[in-house]
Design a protein around this motif. Structure first.
Motif, mmCIF file in Angstrom:
data_model
loop_
_atom_site.group_PDB
_atom_site.id
_atom_site.type_symbol
_atom_site.label_atom_id
_atom_site.label_comp_id
_atom_site.label_asym_id
_atom_site.label_seq_id
_atom_site.Cartn_x
_atom_site.Cartn_y
_atom_site.Cartn_z
ATOM 1 N N GLU A 103 0.818 -1.229 0.000
ATOM 2 C CA GLU A 103 0.000 0.000 0.000
ATOM 3 C C GLU A 103 0.847 1.273 0.000
ATOM 4 O O GLU A 103 0.564 2.226 0.728
ATOM 5 C CB GLU A 103 -0.954 0.004 1.197
ATOM 6 N N LYS A 151 -3.690 6.584 -0.057
ATOM 7 C CA LYS A 151 -3.711 5.137 0.171
ATOM 8 C C LYS A 151 -2.700 4.755 1.244
ATOM 9 O O LYS A 151 -2.985 3.923 2.122
ATOM 10 C CB LYS A 151 -3.395 4.386 -1.127
ATOM 11 N N ARG A 154 -4.087 5.951 4.624
ATOM 12 C CA ARG A 154 -5.167 5.091 5.094
ATOM 13 C C ARG A 154 -4.595 3.807 5.701
ATOM 14 O O ARG A 154 -5.067 3.331 6.738
ATOM 15 C CB ARG A 154 -6.105 4.744 3.932
ATOM 16 N N HIS A 155 -3.570 3.274 5.059
ATOM 17 C CA HIS A 155 -2.971 2.014 5.513
ATOM 18 C C HIS A 155 -2.322 2.156 6.884
ATOM 19 O O HIS A 155 -2.579 1.363 7.788
ATOM 20 C CB HIS A 155 -1.944 1.543 4.482
ATOM 21 N N HIS A 157 -2.760 4.559 9.116
ATOM 22 C CA HIS A 157 -3.738 4.992 10.117
ATOM 23 C C HIS A 157 -4.586 3.814 10.593
ATOM 24 O O HIS A 157 -5.050 3.793 11.732
ATOM 25 C CB HIS A 157 -4.631 6.103 9.549
ATOM 26 N N LYS A 158 -4.781 2.835 9.710
ATOM 27 C CA LYS A 158 -5.519 1.630 10.092
ATOM 28 C C LYS A 158 -4.797 0.895 11.235
ATOM 29 O O LYS A 158 -5.431 0.267 12.077
ATOM 30 C CB LYS A 158 -5.657 0.708 8.875
ATOM 31 N N THR A 444 -10.809 12.203 6.687
ATOM 32 C CA THR A 444 -9.880 11.104 6.942
ATOM 33 C C THR A 444 -9.379 10.555 5.609
ATOM 34 O O THR A 444 -9.940 10.837 4.542
ATOM 35 C CB THR A 444 -10.550 9.977 7.723
ATOM 36 N N SER A 446 -9.509 7.440 4.585
ATOM 37 C CA SER A 446 -10.514 6.536 4.024
ATOM 38 C C SER A 446 -11.630 7.310 3.330
ATOM 39 O O SER A 446 -12.064 6.949 2.224
ATOM 40 C CB SER A 446 -11.121 5.661 5.130
ATOM 41 N N LEU A 449 -10.408 8.908 -0.034
ATOM 42 C CA LEU A 449 -10.305 7.981 -1.167
ATOM 43 C C LEU A 449 -11.659 7.697 -1.795
ATOM 44 O O LEU A 449 -11.734 7.201 -2.929
ATOM 45 C CB LEU A 449 -9.642 6.681 -0.705
ATOM 46 N N GLN A 450 -12.744 7.997 -1.080
ATOM 47 C CA GLN A 450 -14.092 7.845 -1.624
ATOM 48 C C GLN A 450 -14.600 9.128 -2.268
ATOM 49 O O GLN A 450 -15.744 9.193 -2.707
ATOM 50 C CB GLN A 450 -15.060 7.424 -0.501
ATOM 51 N N ASP A 459 -9.123 1.427 -6.510
ATOM 52 C CA ASP A 459 -8.440 1.438 -5.212
ATOM 53 C C ASP A 459 -7.749 0.092 -5.003
ATOM 54 O O ASP A 459 -8.393 -0.934 -5.065
ATOM 55 C CB ASP A 459 -9.463 1.692 -4.101
#
Length: 459
Positions: A103, A151, A154-155, A157-158, A444, A446, A449-450, A459
């Motif tokens: 990612e 991306k 997001r990775h 932060h997950k 955020t 995530s 990305l939407q 994605d």
């Protein structure tokens, strides 16, 4: 983490031949020799070619290893300074091993250690220097760049990782291959629910103190003192029974309040201790005002500053060594009233002696890129210039003075060919959400990305 690269044993003779083929300065050659001395096992595996990066806490070298199958592979060797705290080093390694390698996040191949010297071995990614390409990217390039940065965010932060130093030099970019890699977790911290065990011990525990209300005097004698209410906590039942002290106003005022000077009372107040990692120009408002509760939203702000540079063609966009001057620059773009209101949401109070209007981000970026006339009345005095955008003229005291590089100015035909005449409103909507002054409502990774901007991207 992979095993150490299986390689044929290098000799100092082959190393010297390699150096002769790749010209390096005497200082770099001295540094390479020193690295071989403190970690002798490196010479058995790697031919160190050059130093390709240097920061406060580490130096990065380009090295080559010959694999047992006869192929040669390039690696990046990150030598951490001996004074780095062992827990910090281990936490960085854990971030790379747990979240890296996928990612758009850099992974780790191996780690060498001898006494207090540590070298992290990572795959080498050939990349361009951001400052050299920022003015020559097409809009489609920019769209892909920010998509892949999001991306990566997001990775991590997950996993509950706050990178804390998001900037172009930490997001490697290969324009031809459209390859990306987020690097350098040396300043990373964990969220309260982080999955990175070693980051749990690095959660910030700032002292309960006040901020010194300092003032900035910039163009036209603008002053921006930052004030904060006294830190307060909920009383315990036992404490609530104690006699109440005289009432104290939550806002401390003094003789210099709303003036262009700083009094001795203000100068004598103690500085608040709060997380302040990051690079000047990319720090979020809650970092600049020393808000003790900082989360992944600070990385999103930094991503917004990068997108601002990409859309305007100016890098660095913000440049200030003083946190309050940096706050002034943000106000110049986002508006003083909006900044003041946002600060209240995270317990800070900002006073500005002059109202600064919020700028239209599209007009700002298109003007700086050369798509609009510089005499546009919607821009404030700080951004006024001659009709030739290459000859930017700003007041000496302006916070924008030299804070934006001249960039690479293109002709109208070139800009149209690169797609800059058809930039959709969606990208400025995303920019606005990334540069939300309130971290609680800032978009955020995530959610970003939407965003409709990326509706045609997989994605």
């Amino acid at each position: 983490m992979e095993a150490a690269p299986a390689v044929q044993r290098s000799t100092h003779q082959s190393v010297e031949k390699g150096r002769s083929r790749h010209k390096i300065s005497r200082d770099v050659e001295t540094d390479i020799t020193y690295l071989y001395e403190v970690l002798p096992q490196l010479s058995q595996i790697f031919r160190i070619i050059d130093k390709i990066g240097e920061g406060t806490f580490s130096s990065v070298y380009l090295a080559e290893a010959q694999m047992t199958d006869g192929s040669r592979r390039m690696f990046a060797l990150k030598h951490l300074i001996p004074t780095s705290h062992p827990v910090r080093i281990a936490a960085e390694l854990q971030c790379l091993t747990v979240a890296g390698g996928t990612e758009n996040v850099m992974g780790v191949t191996y780690c060498f250690r001898k006494e207090h010297h540590v070298v992290i071995v990572m795959p080498y990614m050939e990349h361009q220097t951001f400052v050299d390409v920022v003015g020559s990217l097409s809009f489609e390039d920019v769209k892909h760049y920010i998509f892949h940065l999001l991306k990566a965010l997001r990775h991590i932060h997950k996993f509950g990782i706050i990178h804390r130093d998001i900037k172009p030099t930490n997001f490697l970019f290969n324009q031809q291959r459209r390859e990306y890699s987020l690097v350098d977790f040396g300043l990373a911290q964990g969220t309260h629910d982080t999955q990175i065990e070693l980051l749990k011990g690095l959660l910030s525990k700032p002292k309960r103190e006040e901020v010194i209300p300092r003032k900035i005097v910039s163009s036209k004698h603008r002053s921006v003192p930052v004030r904060t209410p006294l830190n307060q906590r909920q009383k315990t039942p036992a404490e609530s029974q104690k006699p109440k002290p005289p009432a104290v106003s939550p806002m401390l005022t003094c003789n210099c309040y709303m003036t262009d000077r700083v009094c001795n009372i203000c100068l004598s107040r103690k500085q608040q201790v709060a997380p302040r990692a990051g690079t000047p120009g990319f720090r979020a408002p809650e970092v600049l005002t020393k808000c003790p509760n900082q989360g992944t939203a600070i990385d999103m702000w930094s991503a917004g500053v990068i997108l601002l540079s990409l859309l305007s063609g100016r890098y660095p966009f913000f440049k200030a060594n003083d946190d309050l001057i940096a706050l002034t620059q943000i106000m110049t773009i986002r508006g003083s009233k909006e900044t003041i209101e946002a600060a209240k949401t995270f317990g800070k109070s900002i006073v500005c002696s002059r109202e600064l209007p919020r700028l239209d981000l599209r007009i700002l970026c298109e003007t700086l890129r050369g798509l609009r006339s510089w005499d546009d009345s919607s821009l404030p005095a700080e951004f006024q210039a001659s009709r030739n955008p290459a000859e930017v003229k700003l007041d000496a005291g302006s916070p924008a003075k030299k804070h934006m590089s001249s960039g690479s100015f293109k002709s109208s035909a070139e800009l149209q060919e690169m797609g800059w005449d058809k930039v959709p409103d969606d990208v400025y909507d995303l920019l606005d959400k990334l540069l939300d002054l309130n971290p609680a409502t800032r978009i955020t990774a995530s959610m970003a990305l939407q965003h409709p901007l990326f509706k045609d991207m997989t994605d």
